[in-house]
Design a protein around this motif. Sequence first.
Motif, PDB file in Angstrom:
ATOM      1  N   GLY A 142      10.881  -5.322   4.158  1.00 45.81           N
ATOM      2  CA  GLY A 142       9.513  -5.377   3.593  1.00 45.81           C
ATOM      3  C   GLY A 142       9.419  -4.013   2.788  1.00 45.81           C
ATOM      4  N   TRP A 143       8.450  -3.179   2.941  1.00 49.24           N
ATOM      5  CA  TRP A 143       8.097  -1.977   2.279  1.00 49.24           C
ATOM      6  C   TRP A 143       8.081  -0.679   3.308  1.00 49.24           C
ATOM      7  CZ3 TRP A 143       3.781   0.792   3.632  1.00 49.24           C
ATOM      8  CH2 TRP A 143       2.591   0.003   3.548  1.00 49.24           C
ATOM      9  N   ALA A 144       8.318   0.480   2.965  1.00 50.87           N
ATOM     10  CA  ALA A 144       8.494   1.552   3.834  1.00 50.87           C
ATOM     11  C   ALA A 144       7.845   3.133   2.942  1.00 50.87           C
ATOM     12  CB  ALA A 144       9.768   1.680   4.434  1.00 50.87           C
ATOM     13  N   VAL A 145       7.345   3.657   3.780  1.00 53.72           N
ATOM     14  CA  VAL A 145       7.222   5.159   3.016  1.00 53.72           C
ATOM     15  C   VAL A 145       8.055   5.983   4.198  1.00 53.72           C
ATOM     16  CG1 VAL A 145       5.519   7.062   2.783  1.00 53.72           C
ATOM     17  CG2 VAL A 145       4.780   4.596   2.346  1.00 53.72           C
ATOM     18  N   ASN A 146       8.984   6.480   4.100  1.00 52.14           N
ATOM     19  CA  ASN A 146       9.821   7.189   4.808  1.00 52.14           C
ATOM     20  C   ASN A 146      10.505   8.275   4.324  1.00 52.14           C
ATOM     21  OD1 ASN A 146      11.918   7.641   6.651  1.00 52.14           O
ATOM     22  ND2 ASN A 146      12.635   5.649   6.903  1.00 52.14           N
ATOM     23  N   PRO A 147       9.934   9.698   4.491  1.00 54.40           N
ATOM     24  CA  PRO A 147      10.524  10.706   3.806  1.00 54.40           C
ATOM     25  C   PRO A 147      11.724  11.115   4.375  1.00 54.40           C
ATOM     26  CG  PRO A 147       8.083  10.987   4.470  1.00 54.40           C
ATOM     27  CD  PRO A 147       8.780   9.867   5.023  1.00 54.40           C
ATOM     28  N   SER A 148      12.229  10.852   5.408  1.00 55.71           N
ATOM     29  CA  SER A 148      13.405  11.351   5.790  1.00 55.71           C
ATOM     30  C   SER A 148      14.595  10.656   5.317  1.00 55.71           C
ATOM     31  CB  SER A 148      13.606  11.141   7.647  1.00 55.71           C
ATOM     32  OG  SER A 148      13.448   9.707   7.946  1.00 55.71           O
ATOM     33  N   VAL A 149      14.348   9.474   4.983  1.00 52.09           N
ATOM     34  CA  VAL A 149      15.576   8.723   4.276  1.00 52.09           C
ATOM     35  C   VAL A 149      15.382   8.801   2.780  1.00 52.09           C
ATOM     36  CG1 VAL A 149      16.444   6.216   3.871  1.00 52.09           C
ATOM     37  CG2 VAL A 149      15.591   6.917   6.072  1.00 52.09           C
ATOM     38  N   VAL A 176       4.899   2.390  12.922  1.00 50.82           N
ATOM     39  CA  VAL A 176       4.782   3.781  12.644  1.00 50.82           C
ATOM     40  C   VAL A 176       5.707   4.508  13.460  1.00 50.82           C
ATOM     41  CG1 VAL A 176       3.418   5.673  12.857  1.00 50.82           C
ATOM     42  CG2 VAL A 176       2.440   3.760  11.797  1.00 50.82           C
ATOM     43  N   TYR A 177       6.517   5.373  13.003  1.00 48.85           N
ATOM     44  CA  TYR A 177       7.199   6.264  13.980  1.00 48.85           C
ATOM     45  C   TYR A 177       6.909   7.439  14.103  1.00 48.85           C
ATOM     46  CZ  TYR A 177      11.298   8.767  15.920  1.00 48.85           C
ATOM     47  OH  TYR A 177      12.157   9.725  16.225  1.00 48.85           O
ATOM     48  N   TYR A 187       7.428   7.715   9.674  1.00 44.61           N
ATOM     49  CA  TYR A 187       7.457   6.804   8.755  1.00 44.61           C
ATOM     50  C   TYR A 187       6.427   5.692   9.004  1.00 44.61           C
ATOM     51  CZ  TYR A 187      10.395   3.754  11.592  1.00 44.61           C
ATOM     52  OH  TYR A 187      11.012   3.070  12.776  1.00 44.61           O
ATOM     53  N   SER A 188       5.964   4.850   8.093  1.00 46.31           N
ATOM     54  CA  SER A 188       5.146   3.729   8.231  1.00 46.31           C
ATOM     55  C   SER A 188       5.868   2.545   7.403  1.00 46.31           C
ATOM     56  CB  SER A 188       3.652   4.106   7.604  1.00 46.31           C
ATOM     57  OG  SER A 188       2.901   2.924   7.742  1.00 46.31           O
ATOM     58  N   ILE A 189       5.717   1.577   8.179  1.00 46.63           N
ATOM     59  CA  ILE A 189       6.460   0.296   7.325  1.00 46.63           C
ATOM     60  C   ILE A 189       5.445  -0.961   7.613  1.00 46.63           C
ATOM     61  CG2 ILE A 189       8.763   1.317   7.574  1.00 46.63           C
ATOM     62  CD1 ILE A 189       9.421  -0.704   9.740  1.00 46.63           C
ATOM     63  N   SER A 190       5.588  -1.682   6.663  1.00 47.99           N
ATOM     64  CA  SER A 190       5.040  -3.217   6.904  1.00 47.99           C
ATOM     65  C   SER A 190       6.189  -3.853   6.489  1.00 47.99           C
ATOM     66  CB  SER A 190       3.879  -3.534   5.916  1.00 47.99           C
ATOM     67  OG  SER A 190       2.714  -2.673   6.217  1.00 47.99           O
ATOM     68  N   GLN A 191       6.523  -5.051   7.311  1.00 47.39           N
ATOM     69  CA  GLN A 191       7.788  -5.926   7.307  1.00 47.39           C
ATOM     70  C   GLN A 191       7.354  -7.219   7.885  1.00 47.39           C
ATOM     71  OE1 GLN A 191      10.431  -3.840   9.656  1.00 47.39           O
ATOM     72  NE2 GLN A 191       9.568  -4.522  11.680  1.00 47.39           N
ATOM     73  N   VAL A 192       8.475  -8.193   7.561  1.00 43.25           N
ATOM     74  CA  VAL A 192       8.945  -9.482   8.398  1.00 43.25           C
ATOM     75  C   VAL A 192      10.062  -9.200   9.051  1.00 43.25           C
ATOM     76  CG1 VAL A 192       7.402 -10.950   6.803  1.00 43.25           C
ATOM     77  CG2 VAL A 192       9.819 -10.706   6.622  1.00 43.25           C
ATOM     78  N   SER A 193      10.143  -9.977  10.190  1.00 41.05           N
ATOM     79  CA  SER A 193      11.516  -9.639  10.724  1.00 41.05           C
ATOM     80  C   SER A 193      11.774 -10.861  11.774  1.00 41.05           C
ATOM     81  CB  SER A 193      11.318  -8.400  11.807  1.00 41.05           C
ATOM     82  OG  SER A 193      10.480  -8.347  12.878  1.00 41.05           O
ATOM     83  N   LEU A 194      13.121 -10.884  12.247  1.00 41.15           N
ATOM     84  CA  LEU A 194      13.442 -11.742  13.442  1.00 41.15           C
ATOM     85  C   LEU A 194      14.245 -11.024  14.357  1.00 41.15           C
ATOM     86  CD1 LEU A 194      15.067 -14.345  10.836  1.00 41.15           C
ATOM     87  CD2 LEU A 194      13.124 -14.677  12.346  1.00 41.15           C
ATOM     88  N   LYS A 195      13.969 -11.634  15.590  1.00 42.04           N
ATOM     89  CA  LYS A 195      14.727 -10.847  16.756  1.00 42.04           C
ATOM     90  C   LYS A 195      15.247 -11.383  17.825  1.00 42.04           C
ATOM     91  CE  LYS A 195      12.307  -7.081  17.957  1.00 42.04           C
ATOM     92  NZ  LYS A 195      11.039  -6.209  18.342  1.00 42.04           N
ATOM     93  N   TRP A 252       0.926  -1.239  -0.036  1.00 43.28           N
ATOM     94  CA  TRP A 252      -0.076  -0.056   0.049  1.00 43.28           C
ATOM     95  C   TRP A 252       1.073   1.276  -0.090  1.00 43.28           C
ATOM     96  CZ3 TRP A 252      -5.148  -0.665  -0.826  1.00 43.28           C
ATOM     97  CH2 TRP A 252      -5.550  -1.944  -0.312  1.00 43.28           C
ATOM     98  N   ASN A 253       0.206   2.486  -0.123  1.00 39.79           N
ATOM     99  CA  ASN A 253       1.061   3.674  -0.098  1.00 39.79           C
ATOM    100  C   ASN A 253       0.185   4.317   1.157  1.00 39.79           C
ATOM    101  OD1 ASN A 253       1.126   6.949  -1.323  1.00 39.79           O
ATOM    102  ND2 ASN A 253       2.960   5.728  -0.919  1.00 39.79           N
ATOM    103  N   PRO A 254       0.567   4.093   2.546  1.00 40.26           N
ATOM    104  CA  PRO A 254      -0.185   4.905   3.395  1.00 40.26           C
ATOM    105  C   PRO A 254       0.359   6.381   3.720  1.00 40.26           C
ATOM    106  CG  PRO A 254       1.909   3.709   4.308  1.00 40.26           C
ATOM    107  CD  PRO A 254       1.518   3.227   2.781  1.00 40.26           C
ATOM    108  N   PHE A 255      -0.648   7.155   4.166  1.00 51.23           N
ATOM    109  CA  PHE A 255      -0.307   8.713   4.209  1.00 51.23           C
ATOM    110  C   PHE A 255       0.545   8.668   5.627  1.00 51.23           C
ATOM    111  CE2 PHE A 255      -1.453  12.629   7.053  1.00 51.23           C
ATOM    112  CZ  PHE A 255      -1.132  13.337   6.206  1.00 51.23           C
ATOM    113  N   VAL A 256       1.596   9.679   5.188  1.00 52.75           N
ATOM    114  CA  VAL A 256       2.591   9.807   6.259  1.00 52.75           C
ATOM    115  C   VAL A 256       2.545  11.430   6.454  1.00 52.75           C
ATOM    116  CG1 VAL A 256       5.104  10.019   6.654  1.00 52.75           C
ATOM    117  CG2 VAL A 256       4.195   8.026   5.889  1.00 52.75           C
ATOM    118  N   GLU A 257       2.339  11.742   7.590  1.00 53.26           N
ATOM    119  CA  GLU A 257       2.005  13.266   7.975  1.00 53.26           C
ATOM    120  C   GLU A 257       3.279  14.127   7.923  1.00 53.26           C
ATOM    121  OE1 GLU A 257      -0.657  15.802  11.249  1.00 53.26           O
ATOM    122  OE2 GLU A 257       0.393  13.781  12.068  1.00 53.26           O
ATOM    123  N   SER A 258       4.378  13.725   8.520  1.00 54.18           N
ATOM    124  CA  SER A 258       5.373  14.694   8.749  1.00 54.18           C
ATOM    125  C   SER A 258       6.718  13.784   8.143  1.00 54.18           C
ATOM    126  CB  SER A 258       5.668  15.139  10.113  1.00 54.18           C
ATOM    127  OG  SER A 258       4.594  15.721  10.716  1.00 54.18           O
TER     128      SER A 258
END
Length: 419
Positions: free
Chosen positions: A224-231, A334-335, A203-211, A193-199
């Motif tokens: 995964g995928w990210a909408v991250n203006p700062s990067v 979401v950050y 950022y908003s991301i959707s992912q798989v992860s190991l920890k 998707w392409n979610p709305f990111v206010e500032s």
Amino acid sequence: MAKRFCSIGFSPEGMVILLGIIFYGFGVSEGNLIPGKKILEARKRIDSLKSLAVKTIQSEDGDIIDCIDIYKQPAFNHPALKNHTIQMEPSYDPTMEPTTTARKSTFEKKNKDSPLIVTSQLWQKNGSCPPGTIPVRRIQEKELLKADSIQDFGRKKPSFQPTPDLRETNRSMSILLTEGFSYSGVKGDIKVWNPFVESDDEYSISQVSLKSGPWYSFESLQSGWAVNPSVYGDRKTRLFVYWTVDAYKTTGCFDLTCPGFVQTSNEVALGAAIYPISVPFGLPSQITIYIFRDTSTNNWWVQYGEKINLGYWPAELFGLLHSNAHGAEWGGEVYSLKLGHPPHTKTAMGNGQFPDGVFGNSGAVRRLRVRENSIFLKFPEWVSTYQDEYDCYRTYYQADYMDEPEFYFGGPGQNPVCP
């Protein structure tokens, strides 16, 4: 007049102005002054990578892709990788899955006449990187200068205060997780998707992860995928990988923005935009991500779309993750500095809708798989949902009466019940 002019020009105030001109330049955001040393450092970093390009590709979405010699990529600037030998491909076929346990997704059954859209990257329409090189998305100077420091660019902010009992609320997660075993792989089909990111700093991301490790000092691998203006400098949906060995404090970064991840594929650019994007009640678009440990080298590989091995995080980077992980996760994050108190951020998770298990009009991960003490993938033995802010972002695990459980997540952020 001449004497007065000279006295003003060489007064203490004048010297301050003169030194300011010498050592400072105007920044690109909000008119702030930026140290000239920082500007020079940013340009040096960009130019050093540009100089390594054997071919440059201009994408129609504005990205510039530099094809860089695989042996000269940023990873090898990491002190732990000075004598590292590149592993060009996994030591075995990572897609193996027993036919007796392979199950066709219920979503695919319900939509057998409307197949999933295969994603691609727009830059590929204008060329390709030759063998022996990797595609590297060129970093923008204005984004580098917005970072607290050039070294911090591409790094997530720590999610906690220096004292472990005082957590910050700068990160909100809605995830499905599994623990209790030793995990050497995690996989999922993530709806794009392409979610709305206010500032710009959110950022908003959707992912798989190991920890592995405690919450205040964990090691993690994510993709995964990210909408991250700062990067990335815009609000496009982009493919990413991320790692950390100290809960984001001083290590790790997105993609190739710091030394660490070793890319081997010349087909896919990390940080490049994904196309097409899902539309509500239309054909769904997804990416398939598989993170797995090579049992021969202990390197952690990332596979994209069932067949492209993007590259790996070398075993030398890790402590706890030098062997298997303690947990696997699927979902959204979401950050924002506006979490936990009103007004809440309007940055969305998924596509901005609360979980929708009927029509699939929300964030979703399907074909959930882990790898435990075997080279084969399997559905996890046990799973649980978790969300930080139920009123803002939610989870829904759909498993009853289904051959293939599915996980839905997301939300709009600020709304009537999340002011």
